[in-house]
Design a protein around this motif. Structure first.
Motif, mmCIF file in Angstrom:
data_model
loop_
_atom_site.group_PDB
_atom_site.id
_atom_site.type_symbol
_atom_site.label_atom_id
_atom_site.label_comp_id
_atom_site.label_asym_id
_atom_site.label_seq_id
_atom_site.Cartn_x
_atom_site.Cartn_y
_atom_site.Cartn_z
ATOM 1 N N UNK A 168 0.792 -1.239 0.000
ATOM 2 C CA UNK A 168 0.000 0.000 0.000
ATOM 3 C C UNK A 168 0.821 1.283 0.000
ATOM 4 N N UNK A 169 1.939 1.289 0.702
ATOM 5 C CA UNK A 169 2.758 2.503 0.738
ATOM 6 C C UNK A 169 3.271 2.826 -0.663
ATOM 7 N N UNK A 197 2.987 10.951 3.042
ATOM 8 C CA UNK A 197 3.122 11.664 4.311
ATOM 9 C C UNK A 197 3.045 10.676 5.462
ATOM 10 N N UNK A 198 3.393 11.147 6.652
ATOM 11 C CA UNK A 198 3.260 10.315 7.842
ATOM 12 C C UNK A 198 1.796 9.948 8.068
ATOM 13 N N UNK A 199 0.889 10.865 7.736
ATOM 14 C CA UNK A 199 -0.544 10.575 7.863
ATOM 15 C C UNK A 199 -0.971 9.447 6.924
ATOM 16 N N UNK A 200 -0.379 9.416 5.728
ATOM 17 C CA UNK A 200 -0.677 8.329 4.791
ATOM 18 C C UNK A 200 -0.245 6.988 5.380
ATOM 19 N N UNK A 201 0.941 6.957 5.950
ATOM 20 C CA UNK A 201 1.461 5.725 6.558
ATOM 21 C C UNK A 201 0.563 5.302 7.715
ATOM 22 N N UNK A 251 -10.359 11.195 -3.490
ATOM 23 C CA UNK A 251 -9.056 11.634 -3.029
ATOM 24 C C UNK A 251 -8.717 10.987 -1.695
ATOM 25 N N UNK A 252 -7.581 11.365 -1.157
ATOM 26 C CA UNK A 252 -7.107 10.754 0.089
ATOM 27 C C UNK A 252 -7.656 11.501 1.306
ATOM 28 N N UNK A 253 -8.932 11.378 1.514
ATOM 29 C CA UNK A 253 -9.573 11.935 2.698
ATOM 30 C C UNK A 253 -9.497 10.842 3.761
ATOM 31 N N UNK A 254 -8.488 10.948 4.621
ATOM 32 C CA UNK A 254 -8.157 9.863 5.539
ATOM 33 C C UNK A 254 -9.324 9.371 6.397
ATOM 34 N N UNK A 255 -10.094 10.243 7.057
ATOM 35 C CA UNK A 255 -11.209 9.738 7.863
ATOM 36 C C UNK A 255 -12.235 8.969 7.029
ATOM 37 N N UNK A 256 -12.491 9.456 5.829
ATOM 38 C CA UNK A 256 -13.436 8.773 4.950
ATOM 39 C C UNK A 256 -12.901 7.407 4.524
ATOM 40 N N UNK A 257 -11.623 7.345 4.208
ATOM 41 C CA UNK A 257 -11.023 6.067 3.803
ATOM 42 C C UNK A 257 -11.069 5.072 4.960
#
Length: 188
Positions: free
Chosen positions: A99-100, A111-115, A145-151
């Protein structure tokens, strides 16, 4: 870099509208044969009166085949070159990419948030390959897009719905796309 181009081709073939196909065909014609041939092709289309009322009818008038026939022809060419169908190629890419790396390919950085997001999805119990399909879905197919909470919420939902394999994830995404397409065709 090769993988990105192949993935883009896969998406184009599976999800394009007739208008998008026409645009892509003009781009390919310019790239392969040069401007002179493209001008001839454009003139031919401009001189012809297109009577189709739907994108599919217009596509058939211009190209002499349906979008489905075009897709089948493109997939045959792809299989002749790669030895795989689009789906086999896509599953192979998903299964062989962590995934990374999957996140890193389109942008070149993560980003660190992505990880952290990927680790959170792994903690939920999703396999890396299912996470890749989810990431592909939100970034390319749905264009969320990469909306972390939604993902993360989508990851929870996928886990609760027992979407545990690449094949199940692909089927789920395709069903969602069909629902979206049907609802957008009905209108408000």
């Amino acid at each position: 870099m090769h993988r990105i181009a192949d993935e883009e081709r896969y998406i184009e073939v599976k999800e394009m509208t007739a208008e998008e196909w026409n645009t892509k065909l003009e781009e390919k014609s310019k790239a392969k044969t040069g401007k002179m041939k493209d001008k001839k092709r454009r003139k031919k289309v401009q001189d012809k009166v297109i009577h189709g009322t739907t994108p599919e009818e217009r596509f058939k008038e211009i190209h002499g085949m349906t979008i489905q026939e075009w897709n089948a022809e493109q997939e045959e060419e792809f299989k002749a070159k790669t030895g795989m169908t689009y789906d086999e190629w896509y599953v192979n890419q998903i299964k062989t990419t962590i995934p990374i790396e999957f996140l890193k390919e389109p942008n070149g950085t993560i980003t660190e948030d992505d990880v952290k997001m990927v680790k959170d999805l792994q903690v939920l119990g999703l396999k890396d390959e299912v996470i890749n399909v989810l990431l592909h879905y939100v970034t390319v197919v749905s264009r969320i897009g990469l909306v972390h909470p939604l993902i993360k919420e989508m990851g929870k939902s996928w886990h609760e719905n027992n979407i545990l394999t690449v094949e199940e994830a692909i089927v789920f995404v395709r069903e969602e796309q069909k629902k979206y397409k049907e609802s957008s065709e009905k209108g408000p």
